[in-house]
Scaffold this motif. Sequence first.
Motif, PDB file in Angstrom:
ATOM      1  N   HIS A 175      38.946  35.126  66.230  1.00 22.29           N
ATOM      2  CA  HIS A 175      40.611  34.978  65.516  1.00 22.29           C
ATOM      3  C   HIS A 175      40.532  35.947  64.480  1.00 22.29           C
ATOM      4  O   HIS A 175      41.901  36.290  64.213  1.00 22.29           O
ATOM      5  CB  HIS A 175      40.619  33.735  65.394  1.00 22.29           C
ATOM      6  N   GLU A 176      39.756  35.815  63.553  1.00 22.74           N
ATOM      7  CA  GLU A 176      40.024  36.693  62.370  1.00 22.74           C
ATOM      8  C   GLU A 176      40.126  38.106  62.631  1.00 22.74           C
ATOM      9  O   GLU A 176      40.871  38.830  62.198  1.00 22.74           O
ATOM     10  CB  GLU A 176      38.927  36.390  61.378  1.00 22.74           C
ATOM     11  N   TYR A 177      39.250  38.625  63.650  1.00 26.15           N
ATOM     12  CA  TYR A 177      39.300  40.109  64.153  1.00 26.15           C
ATOM     13  C   TYR A 177      40.466  40.334  64.940  1.00 26.15           C
ATOM     14  O   TYR A 177      41.008  41.672  64.520  1.00 26.15           O
ATOM     15  CB  TYR A 177      37.904  40.281  65.036  1.00 26.15           C
ATOM     16  N   GLN A 178      41.116  39.141  65.701  1.00 27.29           N
ATOM     17  CA  GLN A 178      42.325  39.659  66.234  1.00 27.29           C
ATOM     18  C   GLN A 178      43.323  39.671  65.188  1.00 27.29           C
ATOM     19  O   GLN A 178      44.403  40.654  65.550  1.00 27.29           O
ATOM     20  CB  GLN A 178      42.695  38.434  67.123  1.00 27.29           C
TER      21      GLN A 178
ATOM     22  N   GLN B  85      33.544  42.530  54.592  1.00 26.37           N
ATOM     23  CA  GLN B  85      34.310  40.847  54.162  1.00 26.37           C
ATOM     24  C   GLN B  85      33.253  39.900  55.463  1.00 26.37           C
ATOM     25  O   GLN B  85      32.866  38.999  55.045  1.00 26.37           O
ATOM     26  CB  GLN B  85      35.535  40.935  55.162  1.00 26.37           C
ATOM     27  N   GLU B  86      32.855  40.292  56.254  1.00 30.74           N
ATOM     28  CA  GLU B  86      31.976  39.614  57.178  1.00 30.74           C
ATOM     29  C   GLU B  86      30.518  39.660  56.745  1.00 30.74           C
ATOM     30  O   GLU B  86      29.847  38.458  56.626  1.00 30.74           O
ATOM     31  CB  GLU B  86      31.608  40.332  58.645  1.00 30.74           C
ATOM     32  N   VAL B  87      29.966  40.437  55.908  1.00 25.90           N
ATOM     33  CA  VAL B  87      28.520  40.323  55.207  1.00 25.90           C
ATOM     34  C   VAL B  87      28.833  39.357  54.192  1.00 25.90           C
ATOM     35  O   VAL B  87      27.898  38.541  53.956  1.00 25.90           O
ATOM     36  CB  VAL B  87      28.354  41.741  54.744  1.00 25.90           C
ATOM     37  N   HIS B  88      29.749  39.350  53.226  1.00 28.37           N
ATOM     38  CA  HIS B  88      29.788  38.290  52.292  1.00 28.37           C
ATOM     39  C   HIS B  88      30.368  37.256  52.761  1.00 28.37           C
ATOM     40  O   HIS B  88      29.940  36.118  52.277  1.00 28.37           O
ATOM     41  CB  HIS B  88      31.140  38.712  51.272  1.00 28.37           C
TER      42      HIS B  88
ATOM     43  N   VAL C 244      37.311  49.517  59.285  1.00 27.66           N
ATOM     44  CA  VAL C 244      36.053  48.932  59.929  1.00 27.66           C
ATOM     45  C   VAL C 244      35.119  48.726  58.598  1.00 27.66           C
ATOM     46  O   VAL C 244      34.456  47.632  58.807  1.00 27.66           O
ATOM     47  CB  VAL C 244      35.490  49.816  60.787  1.00 27.66           C
ATOM     48  N   LYS C 245      35.081  49.598  57.658  1.00 28.60           N
ATOM     49  CA  LYS C 245      34.267  49.220  56.494  1.00 28.60           C
ATOM     50  C   LYS C 245      34.611  48.175  55.828  1.00 28.60           C
ATOM     51  O   LYS C 245      33.777  47.143  55.302  1.00 28.60           O
ATOM     52  CB  LYS C 245      34.255  50.598  55.538  1.00 28.60           C
ATOM     53  N   GLN C 246      35.978  47.777  55.693  1.00 33.87           N
ATOM     54  CA  GLN C 246      36.399  46.665  54.846  1.00 33.87           C
ATOM     55  C   GLN C 246      36.097  45.427  55.675  1.00 33.87           C
ATOM     56  O   GLN C 246      35.586  44.550  55.182  1.00 33.87           O
ATOM     57  CB  GLN C 246      37.746  46.728  54.763  1.00 33.87           C
ATOM     58  N   TRP C 247      36.491  45.451  56.973  1.00 32.15           N
ATOM     59  CA  TRP C 247      36.073  44.410  57.752  1.00 32.15           C
ATOM     60  C   TRP C 247      34.626  43.829  57.867  1.00 32.15           C
ATOM     61  O   TRP C 247      34.046  42.759  57.638  1.00 32.15           O
ATOM     62  CB  TRP C 247      36.558  44.791  59.180  1.00 32.15           C
TER      63      TRP C 247
ATOM     64  N   GLY D 225      49.395  49.691  60.455  1.00 34.38           N
ATOM     65  CA  GLY D 225      49.072  50.629  59.527  1.00 34.38           C
ATOM     66  C   GLY D 225      47.384  50.883  59.766  1.00 34.38           C
ATOM     67  O   GLY D 225      47.012  52.011  59.030  1.00 34.38           O
ATOM     68  N   HIS D 226      46.636  50.183  60.846  1.00 38.78           N
ATOM     69  CA  HIS D 226      45.314  50.223  60.923  1.00 38.78           C
ATOM     70  C   HIS D 226      45.257  51.391  62.134  1.00 38.78           C
ATOM     71  O   HIS D 226      46.124  51.855  62.869  1.00 38.78           O
ATOM     72  CB  HIS D 226      44.748  49.186  61.264  1.00 38.78           C
ATOM     73  N   SER D 227      44.116  51.953  62.068  1.00 42.83           N
ATOM     74  CA  SER D 227      43.775  52.985  62.977  1.00 42.83           C
ATOM     75  C   SER D 227      42.898  52.589  64.120  1.00 42.83           C
ATOM     76  O   SER D 227      42.553  53.362  64.992  1.00 42.83           O
ATOM     77  CB  SER D 227      42.792  54.348  62.348  1.00 42.83           C
ATOM     78  N   ILE D 228      42.604  50.998  64.331  1.00 40.34           N
ATOM     79  CA  ILE D 228      41.871  50.753  65.436  1.00 40.34           C
ATOM     80  C   ILE D 228      42.642  50.415  66.617  1.00 40.34           C
ATOM     81  O   ILE D 228      43.786  50.066  66.522  1.00 40.34           O
ATOM     82  CB  ILE D 228      41.163  49.143  64.884  1.00 40.34           C
ATOM     83  N   GLN D 229      42.467  50.849  67.761  1.00 34.86           N
ATOM     84  CA  GLN D 229      43.104  50.799  69.063  1.00 34.86           C
ATOM     85  C   GLN D 229      42.636  49.523  70.052  1.00 34.86           C
ATOM     86  O   GLN D 229      41.558  49.305  69.753  1.00 34.86           O
ATOM     87  CB  GLN D 229      43.234  52.079  69.850  1.00 34.86           C
ATOM     88  N   CYS D 230      43.582  49.052  70.819  1.00 35.65           N
ATOM     89  CA  CYS D 230      43.126  48.089  71.672  1.00 35.65           C
ATOM     90  C   CYS D 230      42.905  48.740  72.967  1.00 35.65           C
ATOM     91  O   CYS D 230      44.044  49.563  73.486  1.00 35.65           O
ATOM     92  CB  CYS D 230      44.462  47.090  71.641  1.00 35.65           C
TER      93      CYS D 230
END
Length: 400
Positions: free
Chosen positions: A317-320, A396-399, A390-393, A327-332
């Motif tokens: 859900h968080e990833y969605q 966040q997941e590591v922390h 992606v780096k920021q995500w 403004g992000h570069s990730i495509q679906c």
Amino acid sequence: MLRRKSIVKLAEDECLPEVQRILRERLSQKSVQTQVYGLDSQRRHLLDLMRRCVSMGESNSALVIGPRGSGKTMLLQSVLDEVKSDKIAKENLLQVNLNGLLQTDDRIALKEITRQLQLENTLGDKVFGSFAATLAFLLEALKSGDKTSQPILFVLDEFDLFAHHKNQTLLYNLFDISQSAQTPIAVIGLTCRLDVIELLEKRVKSRFSHRQIHIFSSLTFEEYKEVFVEILSLPKTFPERKFMQQWNQHVKELSEETMTVDVLQRLYHSDKNIRALKSFLLLPVCKLTPDHCQLESTDFLESSQYLTMDSKAAMLHEYQKFVQRKGHSIQCYEKPVVLKAFEHLQALELLKPADGGQRSQKEYRPMTLLVDATQINDALQKYPNCPTEVKQWNTQEVHA
């Protein structure tokens, strides 16, 4: 209903910190509750076995089998408390506690037996030819001048792990002694493995009594509510008697409120063991403060939602939410494209099917990740064209 003003006043008199101390101690995993609920027949069976060992010198062995958190340790402790309520039995009974997670081989187990029986000096530097000879010497050393022996209780927690010891020497010798008339001992194994008997070698099985006490709670919902009230109620020895009476009355009323009953019913039908109930109550108890000085139904609802949260679903859900940001570069991508990319990851041996890939359709196969989080993090940091999102995500997941 307990009046808020009177509660606040008493909380200012330092009652609330004492309430938290008592309840937290009661809910902690270190605290073994000895009140048994819904296990009356199993308790009678184990109590009869222990009494015969202590009072009549009758040796025996038994396995207490049940899921984790079902009350195996609680049941045994309750029986021991009753047996030791007799002063003579308390003074005579020797108890040795072994755990398969700690005593990983017979040599370590024998050393621990020697330590708990306080026979280090007796054993000294003596050298024996076998494990059996050493154990026999230790038990012989416990005999008094008239050649009588004190009853000894061996508690083997995580019993199934002892079955993995080389030749199962420890189990063989303990069961062998329990069949002899020389030394009164009771060997009680605690395990969650239903098939534990199948792990025993033939010679060990032949010396085991095959007594099995299965832990399946018959607790009704009304009894479950009574346990809920009992856990949250203050003892009669509480310093402020008036506060204790008001607090206990509030807890009883709280257990009858519709929201509380609904939450308890959901928990009861999913997992009615006492350990799960204690985990559920820990959050509401920890929320007690001078500004929130009594338990509320909403506290239990929040705790229930927290415990039943699916971590994987929450992550997806968080990833969605992340990919839906502007403004992000990730495509679906469409499902076939994603599956093809997933197969490419398998070809690169970054993933592999957990079941060998033969038991289910490829869309539903359980997978094992062959790289850990640290490697993924290092790869993303070194990848020059990795999108910032992606780096920021990943960070966040590591922390998290």
